[in-house]
Every structure is written in C-alpha cells, then in structure tokens.
Design a protein around this motif. Structure first.
Motif, PDB file in Angstrom:
ATOM      1  N   THR A 111     -31.898 -30.348 -12.662  1.00 30.83           N
ATOM      2  CA  THR A 111     -30.618 -29.667 -12.894  1.00 30.83           C
ATOM      3  C   THR A 111     -30.506 -28.396 -12.068  1.00 30.83           C
ATOM      4  O   THR A 111     -29.458 -28.119 -11.458  1.00 30.83           O
ATOM      5  N   VAL A 117     -19.254 -28.921 -17.869  1.00 31.35           N
ATOM      6  CA  VAL A 117     -19.397 -30.261 -17.283  1.00 31.35           C
ATOM      7  C   VAL A 117     -20.864 -30.683 -17.258  1.00 31.35           C
ATOM      8  O   VAL A 117     -21.207 -31.828 -17.596  1.00 31.35           O
ATOM      9  N   ALA A 118     -21.749 -29.762 -16.864  1.00 27.97           N
ATOM     10  CA  ALA A 118     -23.174 -30.079 -16.818  1.00 27.97           C
ATOM     11  C   ALA A 118     -23.712 -30.407 -18.197  1.00 27.97           C
ATOM     12  O   ALA A 118     -24.533 -31.336 -18.355  1.00 27.97           O
ATOM     13  N   CYS A 119     -23.277 -29.673 -19.203  1.00 33.32           N
ATOM     14  CA  CYS A 119     -23.747 -29.930 -20.572  1.00 33.32           C
ATOM     15  C   CYS A 119     -23.290 -31.300 -21.057  1.00 33.32           C
ATOM     16  O   CYS A 119     -24.066 -32.036 -21.697  1.00 33.32           O
ATOM     17  N   VAL A 120     -22.046 -31.669 -20.756  1.00 36.56           N
ATOM     18  CA  VAL A 120     -21.544 -32.987 -21.155  1.00 36.56           C
ATOM     19  C   VAL A 120     -22.351 -34.094 -20.479  1.00 36.56           C
ATOM     20  O   VAL A 120     -22.733 -35.092 -21.112  1.00 36.56           O
ATOM     21  N   ILE A 121     -22.649 -33.930 -19.192  1.00 37.04           N
ATOM     22  CA  ILE A 121     -23.424 -34.943 -18.468  1.00 37.04           C
ATOM     23  C   ILE A 121     -24.843 -35.038 -19.029  1.00 37.04           C
ATOM     24  O   ILE A 121     -25.388 -36.140 -19.208  1.00 37.04           O
ATOM     25  N   LEU A 122     -25.466 -33.901 -19.310  1.00 42.80           N
ATOM     26  CA  LEU A 122     -26.818 -33.906 -19.861  1.00 42.80           C
ATOM     27  C   LEU A 122     -26.858 -34.559 -21.241  1.00 42.80           C
ATOM     28  O   LEU A 122     -27.802 -35.310 -21.556  1.00 42.80           O
ATOM     29  N   ALA A 156     -24.896 -36.879 -22.310  1.00 46.09           N
ATOM     30  CA  ALA A 156     -24.603 -38.307 -22.203  1.00 46.09           C
ATOM     31  C   ALA A 156     -25.696 -39.076 -21.463  1.00 46.09           C
ATOM     32  O   ALA A 156     -25.952 -40.239 -21.783  1.00 46.09           O
ATOM     33  N   ALA A 157     -26.342 -38.454 -20.484  1.00 47.93           N
ATOM     34  CA  ALA A 157     -27.262 -39.187 -19.623  1.00 47.93           C
ATOM     35  C   ALA A 157     -28.729 -38.946 -19.928  1.00 47.93           C
ATOM     36  O   ALA A 157     -29.596 -39.625 -19.352  1.00 47.93           O
ATOM     37  N   THR A 158     -29.058 -38.019 -20.815  1.00 48.13           N
ATOM     38  CA  THR A 158     -30.458 -37.717 -21.117  1.00 48.13           C
ATOM     39  C   THR A 158     -30.684 -37.742 -22.616  1.00 48.13           C
ATOM     40  O   THR A 158     -29.741 -37.856 -23.413  1.00 48.13           O
ATOM     41  N   ASP A 177     -35.952 -32.741 -16.311  1.00 45.03           N
ATOM     42  CA  ASP A 177     -34.494 -32.558 -16.348  1.00 45.03           C
ATOM     43  C   ASP A 177     -34.103 -31.133 -15.964  1.00 45.03           C
ATOM     44  O   ASP A 177     -33.105 -30.926 -15.271  1.00 45.03           O
TER      45      ASP A 177
END
Length: 550
Positions: free
Chosen positions: A139, A464-469, A471-473, A135
């Motif tokens: 990233t 934004v990257a932290c929110v995606i990480l 939620a998706a990982t 990850d």
C-alpha cells in the motif's frame, strides 16, 4: 529594458487609477532639495541611501564570499564531530555484555569469566511474511508511486485551473468536518460502551461546539472572500513560475537524501562512542557489582554531534530555500517565455559556495529560535507561577517573533543579490518600506488554502484506499491503520509541493518589490496580480510624514 517591456509597463499603468502610483518607486532617484524643512545632511544621507538601493537586482555575475566566520565555525563543528568519531571507533572497548564480567574480591576489579560469552548475539527479528506487513508495504509503495503523478497533476491544475480547483475544494472544508461530527455522534450513540462513558448531554455539547467552529470558518471565508480571489491569482502565478523550473523537484529531494547520507557516519560514530569506557566495580547496596563507565569525553561528544546534526538540518532547509529563490529569481528577471539555462546549477553553486556562510548563519538562527521556543513552551506547560516568569516569557516570545520577522525574506533576498545576511535583512526591510509593502504579509491565506486542497485530495484517496483494502484483503480493522499510513505518506509528498510553492510566492514578492523600486516590469502577469496587494498603512504614513518634513 526593451520596447516590449516599456509597452507592458505603460499598459500596466493605464489598467487602473492607482496603477501608475503603485508601479513607480516611492523614493526619487535624485536628492530632494525643494523641501525647506529638511536639513542638508539629512538630504545628503537620503541621497546616498537611494543611490545604494537603486542598484538592487538579480546578481548574474560572480559573487564574493559572505559571512565566512559562520562557515568556518560550522566546518569546525563538522570536522570535530568526524575527528572524535573516528577516534571513538579505534578507541572502543571490545566487550559485549556485562554478564560476561564478574567482580574479583582479591584484585578488587572486574574480569571476564568466560570469553565465549562475549561473542553471543541475538538473531530474533520480526518476520516480514505476515499478511499485515505485506499489505502495508504494498500500500505504501503504490501510494508513493501514485503520489508523484498526483503532484504533477496538482501543479498543472493550479497553473491552468486555479479558480476551479480552489472553489471546488472550499466546500469540502465544511462538508468533511460536518460529516465527521455527525458520524462520530451517531457511532458513539449506537455503541453501548461509548454511550455509557459519554452521556448524551455531553455528546450534544461537543457536537454543538464543533458546529460553532464550522460556523466561524464559514464566516471567515465569507468576510475574506475578496482575499480568496486575490489568493487564487497569487497561487496561479506561483504555479506558473514553478512549472518553468520543474528541475527543482529532482534537486530538492536529492539534497534531502544527501543530508541523510551525511547523517549515516555520525550515527555510526555515536554508536561506537558508547563503547568508549571500561567495566568498573561499583558498590550496589551491600555488595560490589560490575558496571559500565563511559569515558568522561563521551557525553560532550554526544552533545557536539547532536548540535552538529541539528545545525546541519537547519542549514540544509535554508539551502533549499536559497536554491528555490535563486532559481525563481533568475527566471523572473529573464525575458518572457524564455527559460534561463543552468539556473538551478548556478543557485546550487552559490548556495554551497559564496553564500554558504550566509546559509549557515541563517540555519543557526533558525535552530536557536526553535530551541529557545521549545524551552519556553516546556516552561509554560509546567505552569511555573510568578509574575517575573510571565514577563520573562513575554520578552522572550517578543524577541523570537522579531527574529522570525527579520528572517522571513532575508534568505530570499540573499539568493537574489548575493549579499551577506545582515545586509540582506536591512536592505529587504528598506526595500519593502520604500515601496509601501508589508514585510509580514504575502497573502498567508494562500498556505491555508493549499493545505486545505492537499487535505481534501488525501482524504478522498484514503477513503478509496480503505474501501479497496476492506474488499480485497482480510485485514479487518487493521485496514484503517494501513489506510491512515497511506494518508500520512501522501500528505508528506503533497505537503512538499505546498512548501515549495510557499517559497516561490515569497520569492516573487521580493522580485516584484525590486521591480517596483526600479520602475520596471519584468513579468507583466505578476504585476497584474501583485499590484492588488494591500499597501502597508504604517509605512505609507511614515513616508508621507518624512516627505513633507513634518
């Protein structure tokens, strides 16, 4: 100058009451003989000085080599580093570990007890198959790919919508610290371990202090709002100049990559230099044991190689400034809406050719200043008492400040004219002094605004990257570390753009001073902005006093 330039000059002079004064050179082109208070030899000396500096312009023709002794000295350092490095490879001692040697009391020497032990090696490594490593890698790769169009988009926004972007970012300079201050206060209050270790009174004091700092920032913005307006225009002009020379974004990273490629053999030499020596017996406590003893020249080689690497890094930074300055200056002194051909190639040829000695000298000065300043800062942290030490530190800091002052526009001027380092330093100061321009002021607030814009953009991307990480990982709390690494990478890439823009602003400042000194207008839009820069009052008073013969 053609008719269009003359018309642009006259329109600039009619635009404001002070424009006619600011757009003309502040020293006459002929000697002044009407002032009875001036002595004849002073007038002759002034006339000679004027004739020398009136020819300042971009040097399009072939340039002669300057500051050759420093280029030769730099080459001696490099060749010595490589020569002794190659020697260290062929002179190394083939051994692996000290455990394969034992002390022989009969011969009073160390000998190999089992040659097969000398070929043992370790094969342990960190497996890259863990979810965290995957990850993190993906990233960072995605962030780097996204950062390139972000740089392009940011430059276009700064060129066409400078005011909108700056004014939209300024509120975030206040909102983000307020959000972090309140968030940390609430989070520490909710978490029992934090609230027990940090009582409520101290939390309130810290929060109040942060709000006080935020208030000071707001007050500074309000008081200097007129400077923000001017800075917006300066950033817009610099972004427009850089957009005409986008090839710099391909050349400058290549120079940095070339520096790292140049470092590879030196690092290899340093590794092999450690193997130049022999295993000798040494009495430890009550018995002898085998220890590794380096050859006497190895520490000196390490010092030589490290100094060469540091000097090379400083020289490469100055070479990048030279290439940017030469390219922008060639664009500035060309006709409007016309991109000069081979400008970057010409700047590269001058930087690593006729002006390579100047670049080496400038890099050496920068390296020495940074080293001395580091020593002074370390001495300050140690808190060495005594009035003599305090006075000595003050003197050293004053000297370092003077060197920084001298070097600020010197390399820019050398890239424009091809002059030697000392001549560039003297002529730059005289150029700015004659035209009542400060040698230490080019709207330093522009750098802070650009850094603030980069900080805001990178902060939004990180959130934004932290929110995606999350939620998706399945990283959990490690997602914050991955997002922080992405934020750091984006800051570095966008910070490179800010660094280049700062150099462009300084270069245009020197080009504008040359225009004023010659009474010409090569870029009308630049003059319309830079004419509003504040006049240096000390230089103004000096020129008035000297002109009146007081």
């Amino acid at each position: 100058m053609d008719d269009s330039s003359n018309k642009g000059n006259s329109s600039l002079q009619d635009s404001s009451p002070s424009s006619s004064l600011l757009s003309q050179p502040f020293l006459p082109k002929t000697p002044i003989s009407t002032y009875p208070s001036l002595e004849d030899h002073d007038s002759q000396q002034e006339s000679d000085s004027n004739q020398q500096y009136l020819h300042i312009s971009y040097n399009h023709g072939p340039r002669s080599f300057k500051d050759l002794p420093f280029l030769i000295l730099f080459l001696i350092f490099v060749l010595s580093t490589f020569a002794f490095g190659i020697f260290s490879i062929f002179n190394r001692n083939h051994y692996s570990t000290l455990s394969s040697y034992t002390y022989d009391s009969n011969t009073t020497s160390c000998s190999v007890i089992n040659p097969s032990l000398s070929s043992t090696s370790s094969t342990g490594f960190l497996s890259p198959s863990s979810p965290f490593v995957k990850d993190l890698t993906w990233t960072l790769v995605i962030t780097f790919v996204i950062s390139l169009p972000m740089c392009w988009s940011l430059l276009l926004l700064l060129k066409h919508y400078t005011k909108h972007l700056v004014y939209a970012s300024i509120p975030f300079f206040i909102v983000i610290p307020i959000f972090l201050n309140v968030y940390l206060f609430v989070a520490c209050t909710i978490k029992t371990s934090c609230s027990d270790a940090f009582p409520l009174v101290y939390r309130i004091l810290v929060m109040g202090f942060v709000f006080l700092v935020i208030g000071v920032i707001v007050w500074i913005l309000v008081v200097n709002w007129h400077r923000v307006e001017l800075t917006v225009s300066i950033i817009g002009v610099a972004s427009d100049a850089l957009s005409w020379n986008m090839g710099l974004f391909g050349v400058l990273p290549c120079l940095t990559i070339g520096l790292f490629v140049y470092y590879v053999p030196i690092v290899v030499f340093l590794v092999f230099a450690k193997y130049n020596g022999k295993v000798v017996p040494k009495k430890l406590r009550s018995e002898y044991d085998c220890v590794w003893k380096e050859d006497s020249w190895v520490p000196a080689y390490f010092a030589l190689a490290i100094l060469t690497m540091l000097w090379s890094a400083a020289a490469m930074l100055e070479a990048q400034v030279y290439v940017i300055s030469g390219t922008i200056a060639r664009w500035y002194f060309s006709k409007d809406f016309e991109t000069p051909t081979k400008s970057i190639r010409t700047s590269l040829r001058n930087a690593f050719g006729p002006s390579s000695g100047t670049v080496c000298l400038s890099g050496l000065l920068i390296f020495v200043v940074r080293a001395v300043r580091s020593v002074v800062d370390n001495a300050r942290q140690e808190g060495t008492p005594g009035l003599v030490n305090i006075v000595l530190r003050c003197c050293v800091n004053a000297l370092l400040t003077a060197v920084d002052f001298l070097n600020k526009f010197t390399i820019n001027f050398a890239a424009i004219t091809g002059e030697a380092y000392c001549s560039s330093a003297r002529m730059t100061y005289e150029l700015l002094r004659r035209n009542l321009l400060s040698a230490v002021f080019v709207e330093t607030i522009s750098s802070r605004l650009l850094v603030g814009i980069v900080f805001v953009l990178s902060a939004i991307y990180t959130i934004v990257a932290c929110v995606i990480l999350k939620a998706a990982t399945n990283l959990g709390s490690d997602a914050y570390f991955v997002a922080a690494a992405a934020w750091l990478l984006l800051i570095v890439v966008l910070g490179f753009l800010v660094h280049v823009l700062d150099i462009v602003i300084d270069t245009i400042y020197v080009c504008y001073a040359i225009d004023r000194d010659r009474g010409e207008v090569c870029k009308q839009d630049v003059h319309e902005v830079y004419v509003h820069l504040p006049i240096s009052r000390s230089m103004r008073q000096s020129n008035i006093t000297r002109t009146l013969g007081v």
